[in-house]
Design a protein around this motif. Structure first.
Motif, PDB file in Angstrom:
ATOM      1  N   ASP A  42       3.992   2.611 -17.335  1.00 35.26           N
ATOM      2  CA  ASP A  42       3.407   3.686 -16.139  1.00 35.26           C
ATOM      3  C   ASP A  42       4.358   3.544 -15.050  1.00 35.26           C
ATOM      4  N   PRO A  43       4.673   4.658 -14.295  1.00 39.09           N
ATOM      5  CA  PRO A  43       5.553   4.567 -13.483  1.00 39.09           C
ATOM      6  C   PRO A  43       5.259   3.587 -12.107  1.00 39.09           C
ATOM      7  N   LYS A  44       3.986   3.433 -12.028  1.00 41.39           N
ATOM      8  CA  LYS A  44       3.353   2.472 -10.706  1.00 41.39           C
ATOM      9  C   LYS A  44       3.176   1.160 -11.579  1.00 41.39           C
ATOM     10  N   SER A  45       3.377   0.796 -12.545  1.00 39.28           N
ATOM     11  CA  SER A  45       2.857  -0.688 -13.298  1.00 39.28           C
ATOM     12  C   SER A  45       3.745  -1.618 -13.090  1.00 39.28           C
ATOM     13  N   TYR A  46       4.883  -1.264 -12.460  1.00 32.26           N
ATOM     14  CA  TYR A  46       5.955  -2.478 -12.149  1.00 32.26           C
ATOM     15  C   TYR A  46       6.352  -2.265 -10.595  1.00 32.26           C
ATOM     16  N   HIS A  47       5.763  -3.272  -9.913  1.00 35.08           N
ATOM     17  CA  HIS A  47       5.658  -3.358  -8.291  1.00 35.08           C
ATOM     18  C   HIS A  47       6.595  -4.600  -7.881  1.00 35.08           C
ATOM     19  N   MET A  48       7.671  -4.232  -7.514  1.00 41.69           N
ATOM     20  CA  MET A  48       8.936  -5.489  -7.132  1.00 41.69           C
ATOM     21  C   MET A  48       9.377  -5.070  -6.023  1.00 41.69           C
ATOM     22  N   PHE A  82       0.744  -1.170   0.005  1.00 43.21           N
ATOM     23  CA  PHE A  82      -0.150  -0.128  -0.042  1.00 43.21           C
ATOM     24  C   PHE A  82       0.918   1.395  -0.009  1.00 43.21           C
ATOM     25  N   ALA A  83       1.807   1.390   0.869  1.00 45.71           N
ATOM     26  CA  ALA A  83       2.724   2.365   1.007  1.00 45.71           C
ATOM     27  C   ALA A  83       3.621   2.594  -0.433  1.00 45.71           C
ATOM     28  N   LYS A  84       4.175   1.363  -0.938  1.00 47.41           N
ATOM     29  CA  LYS A  84       4.790   1.537  -2.268  1.00 47.41           C
ATOM     30  C   LYS A  84       4.076   2.212  -3.055  1.00 47.41           C
ATOM     31  N   MET A  85       2.763   1.734  -3.481  1.00 47.37           N
ATOM     32  CA  MET A  85       1.776   2.143  -4.265  1.00 47.37           C
ATOM     33  C   MET A  85       1.467   3.542  -4.166  1.00 47.37           C
TER      34      MET A  85
END
Ligand SMILES: Cc1ncc(C[n+]2csc(CCOP(=O)(O)OP(=O)(O)O)c2C)c(N)n1
Ligand SMILES: [Mg+2]
Length: 650
Positions: free
Chosen positions: A429-435, A73-76
């Motif tokens: 998109d800058p938030k499309s890759y969540h690793m 949640f925080a990362k997003m």
């Protein structure tokens, strides 16, 4: 004016009133409280949450999973928002330790409120209490100390008057943030106190954009102007600072190529002409070849971990210098860099105005274009393979990349997927890759994905998960169903640890103990087949199994159209891997061994490790100011000091 509340009620009341602001945009900092109740919190924080429904409570299935959700949640939310986690004492608390480490290492704010043993002590030992013969001031919650950026134990109700503002300062500081742990003794949670009314007033924490020293910015610009082969490394800080557009403009105008770390992937649109792609151990040929020869590395918002620096072998130009832009002084000073301890967005703007119309040399710009298109061809080749069944992981990634929309989010953490995704995924998109690759924690995927979706319900979230990770932590699927928060899960079933199996082979150990096989003189019997689709279905998810490329394409569509969490199971080839490109990772090999394969791997290792470098201050930064004499200890001396030979690519 005071208000008589229990300590737990006062905490909840305080948390509800906290906001962050950046660039004049305000948001509530805490989006809710995740929890699992036990005797250590049910009557304290639990009671307080019950009478404060405006801090919504979410029941989770495993405490580790809920901390992952808070981190996701925080990362997003680019760290401008997070979630609270409440646990009982004992095992409920220690289950959160792994999540705390993940958050701290990834520099993500999470607030953990584990219950703790009685401050009153008279009834000790209470259920689940760790007793110490040396001190009565010890509990399992002391395990949180090294993995928390701020840790406190609240022994009296009034202590939160000073502890909570400190917790907020750390959580909202881009430089300091990570897990914050406030251990809450079970009895103190329920004790009432007359809290000053001001304590509960709305409070806005400005997430500042600090600026670097003027002189250092000018010097950095000078270094950039005098460089022949500069390279930008974009880390997570670029995205968290919302500096992606600024970077896009800066790189586009100066033509400085950009390599992205795992956390920084998505900083530039996949089609950006200056994007050389992933950098480091899991990097592209383009970025890694540029890194080898770079004479100036501009590292933005990265902690320069070993996967980024290829265990300090990535930068082989003897005269390479570093300019680090980072809000955390700790990171700004790494690699003896010229430190710009500052926000990425404003610093890029400042550098841009210092550089006026400067651009990289044309021949270098041509090289970047050639390397970039060679890499694109390589990725297309991997995507176009029709390997299976079982399918190759690379072609599955290709199909996913084609099927997903630009704003859809992929979430992943461990196994062979992070490396392949880092190289191959074309982020739009800058938030499309969540690793999570700070902790690369098997089991982050489902919880982290759930948190990401909670933070931005307008996006489809795709959780990509290996069979190993799934077996470790899949239970938050049930939480996602309970909350009607839809996840699209894609499970890559290759019957074991393909990543570590490959690593084991590279180390000469032949994959020992890394495949899911029945025991027959070791784990060498037939494959242990696990029916993941039935497993997920039993939890309540919509499930489809795909065996071929076409089936997978259809399954992805079908699953996307469902309203509840779906799991697509696809069998992938354990042994078919996307190769590495011009990089290396330091995993030490046994110095002596009975195995010929290990001895050979050791010999290669001994050679490879010679390329590891130390970095010393660049001449301009030396106190004596004597550039010439300092410059004389340039290339040759450095090689002597580090034993670094000339790069193999030359
Ligand atoms: C909690 C945790 N334990 C162990 C590891 C070490 N590890 C890294 S990848 C991996 C195997 C992952 O298996 P799977 O999810 O099936 O992915 P695959 O390697 O097959 O792609 C292991 C054991 C880890 N990263 N996290
Ligand atoms: Mg696997």
């Amino acid at each position: 004016m005071t208000r008589k509340l229990t300590m737990a009620q006062a905490i909840v009341q305080f948390l509800k009133a906290q906001y962050t602001a950046r660039d004049e945009k305000e948001q509530k900092f805490f989006g809710g409280c995740l929890g699992i109740f036990g005797h250590g919190n049910v009557a304290g924080i639990g009671q307080a949450l019950q009478q404060n429904p405006d801090l919504p409570y979410y029941l989770f299935r495993n405490e580790q999973g809920m901390v992952h959700a808070a981190a996701g949640f925080a990362k997003m939310s680019n760290r401008l928002r997070t979630l609270v986690c409440t646990s009982s004492i004992g095992p409920g608390a220690t289950n959160m330790v792994t999540g705390a480490a993940l958050a701290t290492i990834n520099r993500l704010p999470v607030l953990l409120l584990p219950g703790d043993i009685f401050a009153r002590r008279n009834v000790a030992p209470v259920l689940q209490q760790l007793e110490s013969t040396a001190s009565q001031d010890v509990s399992v919650n002391d395990c949180f100390r090294p993995v928390s950026r701020y840790w406190d134990r609240i022994q009296r109700p009034e202590q939160i008057l000073t502890a909570l503002p400190e917790a907020m300062r750390v959580l909202t500081s881009p430089a300091e943030t990570g897990a914050v742990t406030l251990a809450l003794p079970q009895d103190v949670q329920t004790e009432a106190y007359d809290y000053p009314e001001e304590f509960f007033a709305r409070r806005v924490w400005t997430v500042a954009r600090p600026r670097a020293d003027r002189m250092l910015v000018k010097q950095a610009a000078e270094w950039i102007r005098s460089s022949q082969r500069p390279l930008i490394i974009a880390g997570g800080g670029v995205i968290y600072a919302g500096a992606t557009e600024t970077l896009s403009g800066f790189a586009g105008r100066t033509k400085i190529p950009v390599g992205e770390t795992q956390a920084g992937k998505g900083s530039l649109h996949a089609d950006h002409p200056q994007l050389a792609g992933a950098i480091g151990v899991t990097g592209t040929s383009a970025a890694n070849l540029l890194a080898t020869e770079a004479d100036l590395v501009i590292a933005i918002g990265t902690r320069l971990g070993d996967f980024t620096t290829a265990s300090k072998t990535a930068f082989q130009n003897p005269g390479v210098r570093f300019v680090n832009i980072n809000v955390a002084e700790f990171d700004a000073f790494k690699h003896a860099a010229l430190p710009l301890t500052a926000d990425a967005l404003v610093t890029l703007e400042e550098l841009e105005s210092e550089l006026s119309s400067w651009q990289i040399p044309q021949s270098y710009a041509g090289l970047v274009t050639r390397l970039r298109s060679a890499w694109e061809e390589e990725a297309d080749r991997i995507f176009a393979r029709r390997h299976g069944p079982p399918l190759s992981q690379g072609e599955v990634i290709g199909l996913l990349n084609e099927s997903l929309g630009p704003r859809d989010v992929i979430v992943n953490a461990a196994g062979s997927l992070p490396g392949d995704l880092h190289k191959l995924w074309r982020a739009r998109d800058p938030k499309s890759y969540h690793m999570d690759y700070g902790y690369s924690c098997m089991g982050y995927e489902v919880g982290g994905g759930l948190g990401a979706k909670m933070a931005d319900p307008s996006r489809e979230v795709y959780v990509l998960i290996g069979d190993g990770s799934y077996l470790m932590m899949a239970q938050e699927i049930v939480t996602s169903l309970q909350e009607k928060i839809k996840l699209n899960i894609v499970l890559f079933d290759n019957h074991g640890f393909s990543s570590i199996g490959g690593l084991s082979r590279a180390c000469g150990s032949g994959g020992f103990g890394t495949e899911y096989r029945y025991r027959e003189e070791g784990l060498t019997g037939p494959v242990v087949y696990t029916d993941y689709a039935t497993n997920a279905a039993s939890l309540g998810a919509y499930t489809v199994t795909a065996h071929s490329y076409d089936q997978l394409a259809a399954a992805l569509k079908d699953a996307r159209n469902q309203t509840r969490t779906s799991v697509v199971v696809v069998e992938t080839d354990y042994h078919d891997r996307v190769p590495g490109y011009n990089s290396w990772w330091d995993v030490p090999i046994a110095e002596v061994s009975e195995s010929q394969a290990v001895r050979e791997a050791r010999a290669a290792y001994v050679e490879a490790v010679k390329k590891e470098r130390y970095f010393w201050p660049a001449p301009q930064l030396r106190a004596d100011g004597d550039e010439k004499s300092a410059g004389a200890s340039g290339p040759e001396d450095k090689d002597q000091l580090t034993g670094a030979g000339s790069p193999a690519s030359r």
